[in-house]
Every structure is written in structure tokens, then in C-alpha cells.
Design a protein around this motif. Sequence first.
Motif, PDB file in Angstrom:
ATOM      1  N   GLU A 205     122.100 108.485  64.562  1.00 33.01           N
ATOM      2  CA  GLU A 205     123.141 109.509  64.431  1.00 33.01           C
ATOM      3  C   GLU A 205     124.353 109.027  63.652  1.00 33.01           C
ATOM      4  OE1 GLU A 205     123.219 112.507  67.932  1.00 33.01           O
ATOM      5  OE2 GLU A 205     123.042 110.521  68.839  1.00 33.01           O
ATOM      6  N   LEU A 206     124.371 107.754  63.262  1.00 37.85           N
ATOM      7  CA  LEU A 206     125.525 107.205  62.552  1.00 37.85           C
ATOM      8  C   LEU A 206     125.344 107.313  61.045  1.00 37.85           C
ATOM      9  CD1 LEU A 206     126.200 103.984  64.687  1.00 37.85           C
ATOM     10  CD2 LEU A 206     127.147 106.293  64.977  1.00 37.85           C
ATOM     11  N   TYR A 207     124.889 108.469  60.577  1.00 36.22           N
ATOM     12  CA  TYR A 207     124.712 108.654  59.135  1.00 36.22           C
ATOM     13  C   TYR A 207     126.047 109.076  58.510  1.00 36.22           C
ATOM     14  CZ  TYR A 207     124.210 113.559  60.593  1.00 36.22           C
ATOM     15  OH  TYR A 207     124.403 114.796  61.149  1.00 36.22           O
ATOM     16  N   PHE A 208     126.178 108.800  57.197  1.00 42.90           N
ATOM     17  CA  PHE A 208     127.444 109.037  56.518  1.00 42.90           C
ATOM     18  C   PHE A 208     127.485 110.369  55.780  1.00 42.90           C
ATOM     19  CE2 PHE A 208     127.685 104.142  56.075  1.00 42.90           C
ATOM     20  CZ  PHE A 208     128.033 104.028  57.414  1.00 42.90           C
ATOM     21  N   ASP A 209     126.428 110.707  55.086  1.00 46.73           N
ATOM     22  CA  ASP A 209     126.393 111.946  54.311  1.00 46.73           C
ATOM     23  C   ASP A 209     125.249 112.823  54.820  1.00 46.73           C
ATOM     24  OD1 ASP A 209     128.579 111.312  52.557  1.00 46.73           O
ATOM     25  OD2 ASP A 209     127.270 109.863  51.573  1.00 46.73           O
ATOM     26  N   ALA A 210     124.097 112.717  54.174  1.00 44.89           N
ATOM     27  CA  ALA A 210     122.944 113.507  54.599  1.00 44.89           C
ATOM     28  C   ALA A 210     122.297 112.881  55.834  1.00 44.89           C
ATOM     29  CB  ALA A 210     121.928 113.587  53.467  1.00 44.89           C
ATOM     30  N   PRO A 211     121.808 113.706  56.758  1.00 48.14           N
ATOM     31  CA  PRO A 211     121.070 113.173  57.905  1.00 48.14           C
ATOM     32  C   PRO A 211     119.832 112.414  57.429  1.00 48.14           C
ATOM     33  CG  PRO A 211     121.644 115.473  58.262  1.00 48.14           C
ATOM     34  CD  PRO A 211     121.952 115.172  56.826  1.00 48.14           C
ATOM     35  N   PRO A 212     119.374 111.435  58.207  1.00 47.68           N
ATOM     36  CA  PRO A 212     118.176 110.676  57.834  1.00 47.68           C
ATOM     37  C   PRO A 212     116.923 111.524  57.992  1.00 47.68           C
ATOM     38  CG  PRO A 212     118.889 110.055  60.029  1.00 47.68           C
ATOM     39  CD  PRO A 212     119.948 110.984  59.486  1.00 47.68           C
ATOM     40  N   PRO A 213     115.778 111.048  57.502  1.00 50.02           N
ATOM     41  CA  PRO A 213     114.519 111.760  57.741  1.00 50.02           C
ATOM     42  C   PRO A 213     114.242 111.865  59.241  1.00 50.02           C
ATOM     43  CG  PRO A 213     114.240 110.025  56.089  1.00 50.02           C
ATOM     44  CD  PRO A 213     115.591 109.827  56.692  1.00 50.02           C
ATOM     45  N   PRO A 214     113.368 112.776  59.636  1.00 48.60           N
ATOM     46  CA  PRO A 214     113.024 112.896  61.055  1.00 48.60           C
ATOM     47  C   PRO A 214     112.506 111.571  61.621  1.00 48.60           C
ATOM     48  CG  PRO A 214     112.131 114.741  59.806  1.00 48.60           C
ATOM     49  CD  PRO A 214     112.640 113.755  58.807  1.00 48.60           C
ATOM     50  N   SER A 215     112.737 111.382  62.901  1.00 51.43           N
ATOM     51  CA  SER A 215     112.230 110.187  63.571  1.00 51.43           C
ATOM     52  C   SER A 215     110.711 110.155  63.540  1.00 51.43           C
ATOM     53  CB  SER A 215     112.709 110.154  65.026  1.00 51.43           C
ATOM     54  OG  SER A 215     112.127 111.230  65.758  1.00 51.43           O
ATOM     55  N   LEU A 216     110.147 108.988  63.776  1.00 48.32           N
ATOM     56  CA  LEU A 216     108.695 108.893  63.912  1.00 48.32           C
ATOM     57  C   LEU A 216     108.209 109.829  65.014  1.00 48.32           C
ATOM     58  CD1 LEU A 216     108.149 105.017  63.703  1.00 48.32           C
ATOM     59  CD2 LEU A 216     107.915 106.691  61.857  1.00 48.32           C
ATOM     60  N   LEU A 217     108.993 109.901  66.089  1.00 56.77           N
ATOM     61  CA  LEU A 217     108.603 110.754  67.207  1.00 56.77           C
ATOM     62  C   LEU A 217     108.536 112.216  66.766  1.00 56.77           C
ATOM     63  CD1 LEU A 217     107.948 110.639  70.256  1.00 56.77           C
ATOM     64  CD2 LEU A 217     110.357 111.139  70.676  1.00 56.77           C
ATOM     65  N   ALA A 218     109.521 112.660  66.003  1.00 53.99           N
ATOM     66  CA  ALA A 218     109.513 114.044  65.525  1.00 53.99           C
ATOM     67  C   ALA A 218     108.361 114.293  64.559  1.00 53.99           C
ATOM     68  CB  ALA A 218     110.846 114.368  64.858  1.00 53.99           C
ATOM     69  N   LEU A 219     108.054 113.311  63.721  1.00 55.74           N
ATOM     70  CA  LEU A 219     106.991 113.463  62.732  1.00 55.74           C
ATOM     71  C   LEU A 219     105.593 113.344  63.323  1.00 55.74           C
ATOM     72  CD1 LEU A 219     108.401 111.377  59.732  1.00 55.74           C
ATOM     73  CD2 LEU A 219     107.994 113.853  59.759  1.00 55.74           C
ATOM     74  N   SER A 220     105.502 112.842  64.546  1.00 55.95           N
ATOM     75  CA  SER A 220     104.179 112.562  65.122  1.00 55.95           C
ATOM     76  C   SER A 220     103.332 113.824  65.264  1.00 55.95           C
ATOM     77  CB  SER A 220     104.319 111.860  66.473  1.00 55.95           C
ATOM     78  OG  SER A 220     104.965 112.698  67.424  1.00 55.95           O
ATOM     79  N   THR A 221     103.954 114.999  65.287  1.00 56.11           N
ATOM     80  CA  THR A 221     103.180 116.239  65.370  1.00 56.11           C
ATOM     81  C   THR A 221     102.375 116.476  64.092  1.00 56.11           C
ATOM     82  OG1 THR A 221     105.088 117.506  64.563  1.00 56.11           O
ATOM     83  CG2 THR A 221     104.801 117.330  66.952  1.00 56.11           C
ATOM     84  N   GLU A 222     102.773 115.839  62.989  1.00 56.73           N
ATOM     85  CA  GLU A 222     102.102 116.026  61.705  1.00 56.73           C
ATOM     86  C   GLU A 222     100.937 115.065  61.502  1.00 56.73           C
ATOM     87  OE1 GLU A 222     104.902 115.853  58.526  1.00 56.73           O
ATOM     88  OE2 GLU A 222     106.347 117.202  59.503  1.00 56.73           O
ATOM     89  N   VAL A 223     100.837 114.037  62.354  1.00 54.12           N
ATOM     90  CA  VAL A 223      99.786 113.021  62.193  1.00 54.12           C
ATOM     91  C   VAL A 223      98.956 112.999  63.468  1.00 54.12           C
ATOM     92  CG1 VAL A 223      99.267 110.601  61.731  1.00 54.12           C
ATOM     93  CG2 VAL A 223     101.265 111.688  60.653  1.00 54.12           C
ATOM     94  N   ALA A 224      97.778 113.519  63.407  1.00 52.84           N
ATOM     95  CA  ALA A 224      96.931 113.660  64.593  1.00 52.84           C
ATOM     96  C   ALA A 224      96.699 112.330  65.290  1.00 52.84           C
ATOM     97  CB  ALA A 224      95.588 114.279  64.190  1.00 52.84           C
ATOM     98  N   GLY A 225      96.899 112.326  66.604  1.00 51.62           N
ATOM     99  CA  GLY A 225      96.633 111.148  67.416  1.00 51.62           C
ATOM    100  C   GLY A 225      97.746 110.132  67.460  1.00 51.62           C
ATOM    101  N   SER A 226      98.785 110.264  66.633  1.00 55.30           N
ATOM    102  CA  SER A 226      99.818 109.227  66.569  1.00 55.30           C
ATOM    103  C   SER A 226     100.723 109.236  67.792  1.00 55.30           C
ATOM    104  CB  SER A 226     100.653 109.382  65.301  1.00 55.30           C
ATOM    105  OG  SER A 226     101.320 110.629  65.264  1.00 55.30           O
ATOM    106  N   ARG A 227     100.942 110.394  68.399  1.00 55.22           N
ATOM    107  CA  ARG A 227     101.845 110.465  69.562  1.00 55.22           C
ATOM    108  C   ARG A 227     101.308 109.631  70.720  1.00 55.22           C
ATOM    109  NH1 ARG A 227     105.897 114.137  71.414  1.00 55.22           N
ATOM    110  NH2 ARG A 227     106.729 113.203  73.325  1.00 55.22           N
TER     111      ARG A 227
END
Length: 396
Positions: A205-227
Motif C-alpha cells: 500500500e506504500l505506492y507513490f503514483d500508480a497502484p502496483p499490479p494485483p497481488s499473487l493472491l488476487a491473481l490466483s483466480t486466473e491460474v488454475a490450481g495456484s490458490r
Amino acid sequence: MQFAQRLQNVETSAIREIFKLLGRPGIISFAGGFPDASLFDATGIAQATRRAIEQHPAAALQYGPTEGYQPLREQIARHMQTEGAQVQPQDLIVTTGSQQALDLLGKIMLSPGDKVLVEGPTFLATIQCFRLYGAEVISVPIDEHGVQTDALERLIVEHQPRLVYLIPTFGNPSGALLPLERRRKVLELAAAHQVLVVEDNPYGELYFDAPPPPSLLALSTEVAGSRDYLAYCGSFSKTLSPGLRLGWLVAPAALLANAVMCKQFSDANSSMLAQVSTSEYWQTGRQTATLRQVQQTYARRATLMGECLRRELGNALAFTQPQGGMFIWARLTGANGTSTDAAAFVQRAIAQGVAVVPGTPFYASAPDTATFRMSYATVAEDRIIEGVSRLARALG
């Protein structure tokens, strides 16, 4: 007195050793990894603590559930949902700082001789924690964008590690921000090789301008089995207050059940006064303005430090300007005949009245001895200017 053999695998933190030198009058410290205490919302926290005791005395002052104060677990889950992660309260437990989450993972996952992959460099306390449980900790190369996923894949195949530990977002000490495509690759590797990936995210959450990419946890829905092979460590220490000693762990159900069991042996429950107070604080919404002030302050200091380093040290120093977090990771280049021995440079810097941290302890293996870490988080702007000037005088 004979101590446990596991203590032979660890040593005192190099950062803590440097702190012993900081009592000298006039020294400027870029060495610490602490947030700026002047930015803590002391008034808001005090009011929330008062409400916790007055309105919820039985919850705040009594023993509590090992999993954590339920209203706080619900708030954490909602917060993570706003960041794209599909998390329910039952998917997480509250821990005594994210450091306890890492310790619990070590207890649950590691036996003597097991192998762990970490970024090279990475958070020093994590190396020490995993070594305490007898693991062989192996560094994976990084670049200015974070862990090199081709090297990570090769080392996973070679070593068959029990877990992989990463700080994808504004890492400590590297400050690196892992791009979206590499994040997806990490998740693909976790699923393909069925290896637990631990995502530590205290700085996201300590970003300066643009927010960072989604966390691995948030992205895990896009990669089957990763969660199924992903654990996530969160913290209040960098965004609210480290003195509260609160963090959280999100993990698959079986791992989380074992974490609860091991936490019962450790502290029964994290401070209920801190948990109820934090819950009360979050209900006020004050954290939004507090976080924005932290982001803006750190952004100004990071920009200034980068400008000063480029002006004062020139091509004798290589670094990537951070986009968030608390650190600049630098490397002595040897340009113009200057030394590349960071350990010696650190000692000369201390003699000049400024402290930085040598990079070697942040590597589990194959250290780059020309590297060192600086933090801008707690240093006023005039002190940054003077401190970097002193660093320039320390070049050998």
C-alpha cells in the motif's frame, strides 16, 4: 550451558549490530527499516483504544480466539476483497505481526534439510527464521524488476523446495516491483510443481503514483490450481503502527488449521487490546487519510534521495528509483577507480557520520558484496541532503 543445535544455523542480525553504533551524536541513519513515527495517527489510535476498553471490555481485556478477533478478521477480508483477492474471514488468522506468520510457516512446513528458495536479496529475518528450522535457504537471482522467473523455474526443478518465499511488491531490501507477467508465471510454477509460494506483502500500500499490479493472491483466480499452493502474509506495521504487533496469514485450509494449532502453543492469541483497538480504528475510516500522508511523505523523500545520489555519487553508484516502499537498493560500480567493497564503504560512511546497511546479509547464498541498503522513510529532507553528501565523502 548447552543450547539447541538449531541455534548454530543463525546469527545476530547485521542491522541490529549497526543500530548499536547509532547513538553517536550527529549521525544520520539511512540504516533502519522502521516507518516514520511522526506519521502515526496517535490521536486516532488513542481514541480507538479508549472505545475498545469502554465499549468492548470483555473482548479487549480477556483472552480471545486464537484465530483472531472476528470483527477484525471480517474487516481484513473486506479490505483484501477491495484489492481483488477472494478472501473470506475463515481463510485468515490474525498473527502477532507478519513475522509470526513466517515463523508459523517455518514450524509447519520445514524439517531439517528441507530446501527453501528466496529472492537474492531478501528480508534478513526470513532467512534467519527458516534456517532456525534447519532449512537450506537458497537465493534466486533478481533484477530491477524482482525475481527472475526463468531462474526460479530452474531452481525449483533442481532443488524441489518445500516453499518459495517472495516479496513481489516493493521488496525489502530491493524495492523491486514484480511485473504482472512475472506474477502470473510465479503462479503457474506453483501450480505446475505443486510448491507452496509465500507472498509477503507489508509494503504493497506504500505506492507513490500508480497502484502496483494485483497481488499473487488476487491473481490466483486466473491460474488454475495456484490458490492451493499460495500463502499470503499481511501487516499493519507499515501502514498503521508496528507497536500494535498485528499481521495476518491467508492460507489453504489444512495449512491454516496447523497454523492455529502452532499459534496456540506460542502465544494463545495475539493481543486482544490491539486487535479490538485496530478494529475500532478501521471503523472510523481515518486510515485512508493517514495512509495517503505516508505515501506522499515517502514519495518526496525517495525522489529527493534519488536526486541527491545521482548528483553526489554519479556513476559510482547504480540503483533503481523506487516506485513505492521504504528502500533504495544500491550497488557500488567501481567507476573512476572507486572501491566496490560495500562492507568497507559502510565503515567509512559511519566514520563520516552516516549509516547504511551492507548488502551481504540479505543474501542466503552467493552474496553481491558491492551492494547496500538505504531507507528514506524516517529521515527529514534536510538530513537526506546532508547524509548523501557524507556518503559521497565515504567513497574510496
